[in-house]
Scaffold this motif. Structure first.
Motif, short mmCIF file in Angstrom:
data_model
loop_
_atom_site.label_atom_id
_atom_site.label_comp_id
_atom_site.label_asym_id
_atom_site.label_seq_id
_atom_site.Cartn_x
_atom_site.Cartn_y
_atom_site.Cartn_z
N UNK A 147 28.60 -18.09 7.81
CA UNK A 147 29.32 -17.34 8.81
C UNK A 147 28.33 -16.54 9.66
N UNK A 148 28.56 -16.52 10.92
CA UNK A 148 27.67 -15.82 11.83
C UNK A 148 27.84 -14.32 11.70
N UNK A 149 26.77 -13.58 12.11
CA UNK A 149 26.86 -12.13 12.15
C UNK A 149 27.75 -11.70 13.30
N UNK A 150 28.15 -10.44 13.28
CA UNK A 150 29.08 -9.93 14.29
C UNK A 150 28.50 -10.04 15.70
N UNK A 151 27.24 -9.63 15.89
CA UNK A 151 26.64 -9.70 17.23
C UNK A 151 26.53 -11.14 17.70
N UNK A 152 26.20 -12.04 16.80
CA UNK A 152 26.11 -13.46 17.17
C UNK A 152 27.48 -14.01 17.55
N UNK A 173 34.54 -7.81 20.34
CA UNK A 173 33.90 -7.10 19.22
C UNK A 173 34.93 -6.86 18.11
N UNK A 174 36.12 -6.41 18.46
CA UNK A 174 37.16 -6.15 17.45
C UNK A 174 37.48 -7.45 16.71
N UNK A 175 37.61 -8.54 17.44
CA UNK A 175 37.90 -9.83 16.81
C UNK A 175 36.74 -10.27 15.92
N UNK A 176 35.52 -10.08 16.38
CA UNK A 176 34.34 -10.48 15.59
C UNK A 176 34.22 -9.66 14.31
N UNK A 216 47.65 -6.11 16.55
CA UNK A 216 46.66 -5.51 15.68
C UNK A 216 45.32 -5.38 16.37
N UNK A 217 44.94 -6.40 17.13
CA UNK A 217 43.69 -6.34 17.89
C UNK A 217 43.78 -5.22 18.93
N UNK A 218 44.92 -5.16 19.59
CA UNK A 218 45.14 -4.11 20.60
C UNK A 218 45.01 -2.72 19.97
N UNK A 219 45.66 -2.51 18.83
CA UNK A 219 45.63 -1.20 18.16
C UNK A 219 44.20 -0.81 17.81
N UNK A 220 43.44 -1.76 17.27
CA UNK A 220 42.05 -1.47 16.90
C UNK A 220 41.20 -1.16 18.12
N UNK A 221 41.40 -1.90 19.20
CA UNK A 221 40.59 -1.72 20.41
C UNK A 221 41.01 -0.47 21.18
N UNK A 222 42.30 -0.16 21.16
CA UNK A 222 42.84 0.97 21.91
C UNK A 222 42.22 2.30 21.48
N UNK A 238 38.36 -16.84 13.66
CA UNK A 238 37.22 -17.47 14.31
C UNK A 238 37.22 -18.97 14.04
N UNK A 239 36.87 -19.75 15.03
CA UNK A 239 36.84 -21.20 14.87
C UNK A 239 35.54 -21.67 14.24
N UNK A 240 34.56 -20.78 14.06
CA UNK A 240 33.25 -21.19 13.54
C UNK A 240 33.17 -21.17 12.02
#
Length: 152
Positions: free
Chosen positions: A1-6, A31-34, A44-50, A88-90
């Motif tokens: 699995x890739x790192x968050x920045x990658x 970034x939130x999704x990664x 949930x993504x919205x709540x975390x990013x908001x 993630x699709x990776x």
């Protein structure tokens, strides 16, 4: 699995390849999704990013998720609860066990299940191109059956 920045860089690359601008809000959503180690839905993504950008709108999250799905960077799952969840699709191939009581999604891999699926497909004259396996269940109670009283 890739790192968050990658992973963020890969998501950005997918959006740029589609000819889209990389806005700060999109970068925050990526970034939130990664960083997610679960299968968040758009809300949930919205709540975390908001919490990081209160000017973000839910429609921006939905649009960004649709773009990432179209580009093949994420997979959308519509489990029985009817809510679209993303991952993630990776990742390596895996299947899902969904807890019907809590909604928790547990990822698992089983070489035996994969081999059995390939065997069944071959016996029927097919080659598997892709598949998705979802199991739905609930945790077993610890020795106590429903309807029984303890201490009897």
């Amino acid at each position: 699995m890739k790192g968050i920045d990658q992973r963020v860089a890969a998501f950005e690359s997918e959006l740029r390849r589609a000819g889209l601008r990389m806005t700060q809000q999109r970068r925050l959503i990526l970034r939130v999704l990664a960083e997610a180690d679960d299968h968040p839905d758009a809300k949930g993504i919205f709540t975390r990013a908001f919490t990081h950008d209160p000017t973000l709108s839910l429609s921006t999250v939905y649009r960004t998720m649709k773009l990432l799905e179209t580009q093949g960077a994420i997979e959308r799952h519509a489990f029985e609860d009817g809510v679209s969840r993303y991952e993630h699709a990776d990742q390596q191939h895996h299947d899902h066990l969904i807890d019907v009581d809590t909604g928790q999604v547990v990822e698992f891999s089983s070489p035996e299940i994969e081999a059995l699926q390939a065997k069944i497909a071959a016996e029927l004259g097919y080659e598997i191109v892709r598949h998705r396996l979802e199991l739905y269940g609930r945790k077993k109670s610890s020795g106590r059956r429903k309807g029984t009283k303890s201490g009897a």
